[in-house]
Design a protein around this motif. Structure first.
Motif, short mmCIF file in Angstrom:
data_model
loop_
_atom_site.label_atom_id
_atom_site.label_comp_id
_atom_site.label_asym_id
_atom_site.label_seq_id
_atom_site.Cartn_x
_atom_site.Cartn_y
_atom_site.Cartn_z
N THR A 168 47.95 32.10 53.19
CA THR A 168 48.73 30.62 52.95
C THR A 168 49.07 30.54 51.63
OG1 THR A 168 47.63 29.67 55.04
CG2 THR A 168 48.56 28.18 53.30
N ALA A 169 48.25 30.61 50.54
CA ALA A 169 48.43 30.48 49.14
C ALA A 169 49.21 31.54 48.82
CB ALA A 169 47.05 30.62 48.57
N VAL A 170 49.28 32.70 49.18
CA VAL A 170 50.48 33.51 48.74
C VAL A 170 51.73 33.11 49.14
CG1 VAL A 170 50.88 36.05 48.80
CG2 VAL A 170 48.68 35.49 48.12
N HIS A 185 43.53 33.10 44.56
CA HIS A 185 44.11 33.93 45.54
C HIS A 185 45.42 34.40 44.88
CE1 HIS A 185 41.16 32.97 48.30
NE2 HIS A 185 41.53 31.90 48.89
N ILE A 186 46.23 33.82 44.39
CA ILE A 186 47.59 34.04 43.82
C ILE A 186 47.27 35.07 42.67
CG2 ILE A 186 49.51 33.42 42.35
CD1 ILE A 186 49.20 30.79 44.10
N ARG A 187 46.39 34.82 42.13
CA ARG A 187 45.88 35.77 40.76
C ARG A 187 45.56 37.06 41.23
NH1 ARG A 187 42.01 36.73 36.59
NH2 ARG A 187 42.97 36.80 34.72
N MET A 188 44.42 37.05 42.22
CA MET A 188 44.05 38.32 42.72
C MET A 188 45.28 39.18 43.35
SD MET A 188 40.21 37.32 44.20
CE MET A 188 40.83 36.27 45.39
N TRP A 189 46.11 38.51 43.93
CA TRP A 189 47.27 39.04 44.69
C TRP A 189 48.13 39.95 43.63
CZ3 TRP A 189 52.48 37.37 44.89
CH2 TRP A 189 53.37 37.70 45.72
#
Length: 109
Positions: free
Chosen positions: A4-6, A59-63
């Motif tokens: 969802t975040a991504v 989550h966005i940073r890890m993606w």
């Protein structure tokens, strides 16, 4: 939550003409600021606590591709100031009454 975040980040980037992957520190910070602004809306369409926003941003940073992660310093400074000005952003609900666990501090409640 990661999906969802991504997905929401990708949609926001497309809407604002930003590159989602790899994203710049400016894009990352601006999106975090956008999430904070949405959390403050009075019409109730979106309410996110600071912990949820931090999780989304993580989550966005890890993606992001390896070695291309945006610097999170500016975002962390902004959300720290936001939480200090908005005490409800950090409020937590007491769940002890739902779980049957005795309240560890019943005085004053």
């Amino acid at each position: 939550m990661r999906g969802t975040a991504v997905e929401e980040f990708k949609a926001w980037c497309a809407e604002h003409g930003r590159v989602d992957r790899p994203c710049t520190t400016a894009t990352y910070t601006e999106y975090g600021t956008y999430l904070m602004s949405q959390a403050n809306r009075k019409d109730g369409t979106r309410t996110m606590k600071a912990a949820t926003i931090r999780a989304y941003m993580s989550h966005i940073r890890m993606w992001q591709p390896p070695g291309k992660c945006p610097d999170r310093t500016m975002f962390n400074n902004i959300i720290k100031g936001w939480t200090e000005k908005n005490p409800r952003a950090n409020s937590r609900k007491a769940w002890h009454h739902l779980t049957g666990v005795p309240d560890p501090c019943p005085i004053g409640r």
